[in-house]
Design a protein around this motif. Structure first.
Motif, PDB file in Angstrom:
ATOM      1  N   THR A  48       0.834  -1.198   0.000  1.00 35.59           N
ATOM      2  CA  THR A  48       0.000   0.000   0.000  1.00 35.59           C
ATOM      3  C   THR A  48       0.870   1.250   0.000  1.00 35.59           C
ATOM      4  O   THR A  48       2.084   1.186   0.215  1.00 35.59           O
ATOM      5  N   SER A  49       0.237   2.394  -0.208  1.00 35.28           N
ATOM      6  CA  SER A  49       0.981   3.647  -0.264  1.00 35.28           C
ATOM      7  C   SER A  49       1.612   4.021   1.071  1.00 35.28           C
ATOM      8  O   SER A  49       2.546   4.822   1.115  1.00 35.28           O
ATOM      9  N   ASP A  50       1.111   3.447   2.177  1.00 31.00           N
ATOM     10  CA  ASP A  50       1.724   3.719   3.480  1.00 31.00           C
ATOM     11  C   ASP A  50       2.561   2.543   3.981  1.00 31.00           C
ATOM     12  O   ASP A  50       2.850   2.436   5.169  1.00 31.00           O
ATOM     13  N   TYR A 101      -8.245  -6.456   3.569  1.00 29.48           N
ATOM     14  CA  TYR A 101      -7.875  -5.149   4.107  1.00 29.48           C
ATOM     15  C   TYR A 101      -6.817  -5.311   5.195  1.00 29.48           C
ATOM     16  O   TYR A 101      -6.577  -6.415   5.712  1.00 29.48           O
ATOM     17  N   ARG A 114      -9.844   5.560   5.759  1.00 32.15           N
ATOM     18  CA  ARG A 114      -8.703   5.964   4.927  1.00 32.15           C
ATOM     19  C   ARG A 114      -7.817   4.761   4.600  1.00 32.15           C
ATOM     20  O   ARG A 114      -7.335   4.609   3.472  1.00 32.15           O
ATOM     21  N   GLY A 115      -7.599   3.906   5.580  1.00 30.22           N
ATOM     22  CA  GLY A 115      -6.758   2.742   5.357  1.00 30.22           C
ATOM     23  C   GLY A 115      -7.344   1.808   4.323  1.00 30.22           C
ATOM     24  O   GLY A 115      -6.634   1.308   3.434  1.00 30.22           O
ATOM     25  N   ARG A 118      -6.776   3.082   0.869  1.00 32.89           N
ATOM     26  CA  ARG A 118      -5.415   2.811   0.398  1.00 32.89           C
ATOM     27  C   ARG A 118      -5.250   1.353  -0.016  1.00 32.89           C
ATOM     28  O   ARG A 118      -4.586   1.044  -1.019  1.00 32.89           O
ATOM     29  N   ASP A 119      -5.860   0.459   0.735  1.00 33.38           N
ATOM     30  CA  ASP A 119      -5.768  -0.962   0.408  1.00 33.38           C
ATOM     31  C   ASP A 119      -6.404  -1.252  -0.946  1.00 33.38           C
ATOM     32  O   ASP A 119      -5.842  -1.984  -1.773  1.00 33.38           O
ATOM     33  N   ALA A 121      -6.905   0.839  -3.427  1.00 31.30           N
ATOM     34  CA  ALA A 121      -6.115   1.464  -4.497  1.00 31.30           C
ATOM     35  C   ALA A 121      -4.916   0.600  -4.863  1.00 31.30           C
ATOM     36  O   ALA A 121      -4.588   0.435  -6.046  1.00 31.30           O
ATOM     37  N   ALA A 122      -4.264   0.030  -3.852  1.00 32.83           N
ATOM     38  CA  ALA A 122      -3.111  -0.834  -4.120  1.00 32.83           C
ATOM     39  C   ALA A 122      -3.531  -2.107  -4.839  1.00 32.83           C
ATOM     40  O   ALA A 122      -2.840  -2.580  -5.751  1.00 32.83           O
TER      41      ALA A 122
END
Length: 264
Positions: A48-50, A101, A114-115, A118-119, A121-122
């Motif tokens: 993910t992005s984070d 997730y 938000r998390g 992101r999941d 999107a990845a």
């Protein structure tokens, strides 16, 4: 009387603080234990992005259109509980990506609105980069809470088709259904405003709901369909929220594949 008022005020503040801190425990019900992966499934992972690495299963299918379905799960269980859905879609010629997730299925992290965005999107990025998948033929399937996740993803990265199973209009509306007197507008940390998001997405939408759903009222799913600019609404008679008919039943699979054959 003044002392009583102070005690009452402190009690209200305490309850509000507890609701703020603990509400995600009432929203997300992750299961970390995965059942064995079915035969012919690729066990994959993406970042993910984070910086979280999430596990997923890819169900490859042979087909000229090279289409694929990205499944966004509901708020409970994990990807192994959606394997029969993926198998049914693969039998109809669609590859499927089941992912979990953060916090689900043995993945690191803790879930939040938000998390989860992101999941998703990845997962979509990973799927679009596969050589055996046509990025123009990627479909998002969102189940219950996952319908909100899929809709948010569709706004940022439009799919070929968006499929929403048992969607609610917003989490605030759901709180009002199940906790009538709770001040949802003030206390919610995660909101999942599905109808508001649909205002920003103009692609085709298939809404599927069960007539006997007591978790997400059928009227809310109908309102989601009405809010979409290009929607088809299917109601499965007698089906409740977690009934097999809405998990991987024949009417569900037929509705999905027939809609996809018309739009892709």
């Amino acid at each position: 009387m003044q002392r009583v008022a102070v005690v009452a005020a402190l009690a209200v503040v305490g309850l509000a603080a507890a609701a703020w801190l603990l509400q995600r425990n009432l929203l997300y019900f992750p299961s970390r234990h995965l059942l064995p992966a079915p035969a012919g499934v690729e066990e994959v992972a993406f970042e993910t992005s984070d910086g979280l690495v999430l596990g997923a299963w890819f169900f490859p299918a042979s087909g000229a259109h090279r289409g694929a379905v990205l499944v966004c799960n509901g708020n409970a269980g994990n990807r192994s509980h959606r394997a029969r859905l993926a198998e049914a879609l693969r039998e109809r010629g669609w590859s499927v990506l089941l992912y979990d997730y953060r916090g689900y299925g043995g993945n690191p992290g803790r879930p939040s609105e938000r998390g989860l965005a992101r999941d998703a999107a990845a997962a979509a990025e990973w799927l679009a980069q596969r050589d055996d998948v046509d990025s123009k033929h990627i479909v998002y399937f969102g189940e219950s809470l996952g319908a909100a996740v899929a809709t948010g993803l569709a706004v940022e990265r439009p799919p070929a088709v968006l499929i929403l199973r048992s969607p609610f209009t917003s989490l605030e509306d759901m709180v009002r259904v199940h906790y009538r007197f709770a001040p949802a507008g003030l206390l919610l940390r995660d909101r999942f405003p599905v109808v508001d998001l649909l205002d920003r997405y103009g692609g085709p939408v298939l809404v599927i709901a069960g007539s006997e759903d007591v978790i997400v009222p059928p009227a809310q799913s109908a309102a989601v369909a009405e809010a979409a600019s290009d929607a088809h609404h299917v109601v499965i008679p007698g089906a409740g929220h977690n009934d097999p008919a809405l998990l991987d039943g024949e009417d569900l699979i037929n509705a999905i594949t027939e809609f996809l054959s018309e739009r892709i």
